[in-house]
Motif scaffolding. Sequence first.
Motif, PDB file in Angstrom:
ATOM      1  N   ALA A 176       2.857  -4.279  -4.296  1.00 26.88           N
ATOM      2  CA  ALA A 176       3.890  -5.249  -3.938  1.00 26.88           C
ATOM      3  C   ALA A 176       4.694  -4.676  -2.775  1.00 26.88           C
ATOM      4  O   ALA A 176       5.099  -3.506  -2.813  1.00 26.88           O
ATOM      5  CB  ALA A 176       4.802  -5.516  -5.135  1.00 26.88           C
ATOM      6  N   VAL A 177       4.922  -5.501  -1.748  1.00 28.00           N
ATOM      7  CA  VAL A 177       5.684  -5.073  -0.575  1.00 28.00           C
ATOM      8  C   VAL A 177       6.824  -6.055  -0.348  1.00 28.00           C
ATOM      9  O   VAL A 177       6.603  -7.247  -0.136  1.00 28.00           O
ATOM     10  CB  VAL A 177       4.789  -5.009   0.690  1.00 28.00           C
ATOM     11  N   TRP A 178       8.053  -5.542  -0.418  1.00 29.45           N
ATOM     12  CA  TRP A 178       9.264  -6.329  -0.141  1.00 29.45           C
ATOM     13  C   TRP A 178       9.710  -5.962   1.269  1.00 29.45           C
ATOM     14  O   TRP A 178      10.138  -4.846   1.518  1.00 29.45           O
ATOM     15  CB  TRP A 178      10.335  -6.007  -1.173  1.00 29.45           C
ATOM     16  N   THR A 179       9.584  -6.887   2.207  1.00 34.02           N
ATOM     17  CA  THR A 179       9.941  -6.625   3.602  1.00 34.02           C
ATOM     18  C   THR A 179      11.394  -7.016   3.850  1.00 34.02           C
ATOM     19  O   THR A 179      11.766  -8.181   3.715  1.00 34.02           O
ATOM     20  CB  THR A 179       9.018  -7.400   4.561  1.00 34.02           C
ATOM     21  N   VAL A 180      12.187  -6.028   4.207  1.00 30.35           N
ATOM     22  CA  VAL A 180      13.601  -6.247   4.502  1.00 30.35           C
ATOM     23  C   VAL A 180      13.702  -6.909   5.870  1.00 30.35           C
ATOM     24  O   VAL A 180      12.994  -6.543   6.811  1.00 30.35           O
ATOM     25  CB  VAL A 180      14.378  -4.916   4.436  1.00 30.35           C
ATOM     26  N   HIS A 181      14.579  -7.894   5.985  1.00 30.59           N
ATOM     27  CA  HIS A 181      14.656  -8.725   7.185  1.00 30.59           C
ATOM     28  C   HIS A 181      15.311  -8.022   8.366  1.00 30.59           C
ATOM     29  O   HIS A 181      14.876  -8.187   9.508  1.00 30.59           O
ATOM     30  CB  HIS A 181      15.419 -10.011   6.852  1.00 30.59           C
ATOM     31  N   ASP A 182      16.365  -7.260   8.124  1.00 28.60           N
ATOM     32  CA  ASP A 182      17.165  -6.751   9.238  1.00 28.60           C
ATOM     33  C   ASP A 182      17.203  -5.232   9.340  1.00 28.60           C
ATOM     34  O   ASP A 182      18.140  -4.664   9.881  1.00 28.60           O
ATOM     35  CB  ASP A 182      18.579  -7.324   9.187  1.00 28.60           C
ATOM     36  N   THR A 183      16.166  -4.570   8.828  1.00 28.10           N
ATOM     37  CA  THR A 183      15.992  -3.139   9.079  1.00 28.10           C
ATOM     38  C   THR A 183      14.519  -2.913   9.430  1.00 28.10           C
ATOM     39  O   THR A 183      13.719  -3.846   9.377  1.00 28.10           O
ATOM     40  CB  THR A 183      16.346  -2.265   7.841  1.00 28.10           C
ATOM     41  N   ALA A 184      14.173  -1.693   9.727  1.00 28.60           N
ATOM     42  CA  ALA A 184      12.789  -1.350  10.072  1.00 28.60           C
ATOM     43  C   ALA A 184      11.954  -1.040   8.838  1.00 28.60           C
ATOM     44  O   ALA A 184      10.807  -0.619   8.956  1.00 28.60           O
ATOM     45  CB  ALA A 184      12.786  -0.146  11.012  1.00 28.60           C
ATOM     46  N   ASN A 185      12.500  -1.261   7.635  1.00 24.69           N
ATOM     47  CA  ASN A 185      11.840  -0.805   6.422  1.00 24.69           C
ATOM     48  C   ASN A 185      11.404  -1.910   5.478  1.00 24.69           C
ATOM     49  O   ASN A 185      11.813  -3.068   5.603  1.00 24.69           O
ATOM     50  CB  ASN A 185      12.756   0.163   5.666  1.00 24.69           C
ATOM     51  N   ALA A 186      10.586  -1.484   4.524  1.00 21.34           N
ATOM     52  CA  ALA A 186      10.135  -2.323   3.418  1.00 21.34           C
ATOM     53  C   ALA A 186      10.137  -1.433   2.171  1.00 21.34           C
ATOM     54  O   ALA A 186      10.213  -0.209   2.273  1.00 21.34           O
ATOM     55  CB  ALA A 186       8.725  -2.850   3.678  1.00 21.34           C
ATOM     56  N   PHE A 187      10.066  -2.066   1.014  1.00 25.13           N
ATOM     57  CA  PHE A 187       9.975  -1.343  -0.248  1.00 25.13           C
ATOM     58  C   PHE A 187       8.589  -1.578  -0.836  1.00 25.13           C
ATOM     59  O   PHE A 187       8.051  -2.681  -0.739  1.00 25.13           O
ATOM     60  CB  PHE A 187      11.079  -1.790  -1.211  1.00 25.13           C
ATOM     61  N   TYR A 188       8.032  -0.524  -1.440  1.00 21.06           N
ATOM     62  CA  TYR A 188       6.669  -0.543  -1.951  1.00 21.06           C
ATOM     63  C   TYR A 188       6.663  -0.255  -3.436  1.00 21.06           C
ATOM     64  O   TYR A 188       7.430   0.572  -3.920  1.00 21.06           O
ATOM     65  CB  TYR A 188       5.833   0.518  -1.204  1.00 21.06           C
ATOM     66  N   ALA A 189       5.791  -0.955  -4.164  1.00 25.85           N
ATOM     67  CA  ALA A 189       5.643  -0.717  -5.601  1.00 25.85           C
ATOM     68  C   ALA A 189       4.185  -0.904  -5.981  1.00 25.85           C
ATOM     69  O   ALA A 189       3.593  -1.959  -5.732  1.00 25.85           O
ATOM     70  CB  ALA A 189       6.539  -1.679  -6.394  1.00 25.85           C
ATOM     71  N   CYS A 190       3.595   0.117  -6.595  1.00 23.62           N
ATOM     72  CA  CYS A 190       2.229   0.045  -7.099  1.00 23.62           C
ATOM     73  C   CYS A 190       2.260  -0.169  -8.608  1.00 23.62           C
ATOM     74  O   CYS A 190       2.943   0.563  -9.330  1.00 23.62           O
ATOM     75  CB  CYS A 190       1.477   1.339  -6.793  1.00 23.62           C
ATOM     76  N   SER A 191       1.513  -1.168  -9.056  1.00 27.77           N
ATOM     77  CA  SER A 191       1.402  -1.465 -10.485  1.00 27.77           C
ATOM     78  C   SER A 191      -0.063  -1.404 -10.881  1.00 27.77           C
ATOM     79  O   SER A 191      -0.908  -2.028 -10.240  1.00 27.77           O
ATOM     80  CB  SER A 191       1.960  -2.855 -10.800  1.00 27.77           C
ATOM     81  N   ASP A 192      -0.347  -0.653 -11.932  1.00 24.35           N
ATOM     82  CA  ASP A 192      -1.711  -0.547 -12.427  1.00 24.35           C
ATOM     83  C   ASP A 192      -1.933  -1.668 -13.461  1.00 24.35           C
ATOM     84  O   ASP A 192      -1.102  -1.857 -14.346  1.00 24.35           O
ATOM     85  CB  ASP A 192      -1.907   0.821 -13.074  1.00 24.35           C
ATOM     86  N   VAL A 193      -3.014  -2.414 -13.274  1.00 30.01           N
ATOM     87  CA  VAL A 193      -3.305  -3.540 -14.153  1.00 30.01           C
ATOM     88  C   VAL A 193      -4.725  -3.445 -14.686  1.00 30.01           C
ATOM     89  O   VAL A 193      -5.589  -2.803 -14.083  1.00 30.01           O
ATOM     90  CB  VAL A 193      -3.089  -4.899 -13.439  1.00 30.01           C
ATOM     91  N   GLN A 194      -4.956  -4.091 -15.810  1.00 29.69           N
ATOM     92  CA  GLN A 194      -6.291  -4.145 -16.425  1.00 29.69           C
ATOM     93  C   GLN A 194      -6.662  -5.602 -16.634  1.00 29.69           C
ATOM     94  O   GLN A 194      -5.986  -6.324 -17.364  1.00 29.69           O
ATOM     95  CB  GLN A 194      -6.286  -3.413 -17.772  1.00 29.69           C
ATOM     96  N   PHE A 195      -7.726  -6.054 -15.943  1.00 23.84           N
ATOM     97  CA  PHE A 195      -8.211  -7.421 -16.115  1.00 23.84           C
ATOM     98  C   PHE A 195      -9.142  -7.471 -17.309  1.00 23.84           C
ATOM     99  O   PHE A 195      -9.884  -6.546 -17.575  1.00 23.84           O
ATOM    100  CB  PHE A 195      -8.963  -7.885 -14.867  1.00 23.84           C
TER     101      PHE A 195
END
Length: 195
Positions: A176-195
């Motif tokens: 998951a990537v949350w892109t911040v609008h007014d800075t040069a950064n984004a936040f990242y989150a990895c989630s492990d899933v089992q289908f």
Amino acid sequence: MRKRIGAAMVGLAVAGTTLLATGSASSHGYTDSPLSRQKHCANGTVTNCGDIQWEPQSVEGLKGFPAAGPADGTICAGGNSRFAQLDDPRGGAWPTTKVSSGQNYTFRWTFTANHRTTDFKYYITKNGWNPNQPLTRAALDPQPFLTLPYNGQQPPSSLSHSGTLPSKSGRHVILAVWTVHDTANAFYACSDVQF
């Protein structure tokens, strides 16, 4: 002496104001549905996580993924070596969230300090990826399976939105990537899933 102390105080105030204005100190968040690696560390489900256990909201790196952003092998930590434990595949032993192909899944972000947002994007590993290797762009499907434009708006302290999971089987990672609008950064989150 008083002039030096006064000048130092003014300098600190200006630096603090600048930091707050750029958003680096005030914008933080993580996914808790599906549970992200940083949330597993923060709630004690996974141990030996280093500093991330106290700061699950701080996985921040350069935006522009996948063309830019964290280097391959450092994606789950947002390129931040302080949180390198998130990039360790732990022999495929990260706890998983059970999901189903084609499921209309509700993703949830928790923000400790929200920020104006460009969008939220969700990527998933390809069939046949190697869960014993740190995450790379080559391991991910090239296009996000879900994009939620947010048009520069500021989200509430918790945000949920739904999207259809792609057809997969077995163990995968959702990035998951949350892109911040007014800075040069984004936040990242990895989630492990089992289908």
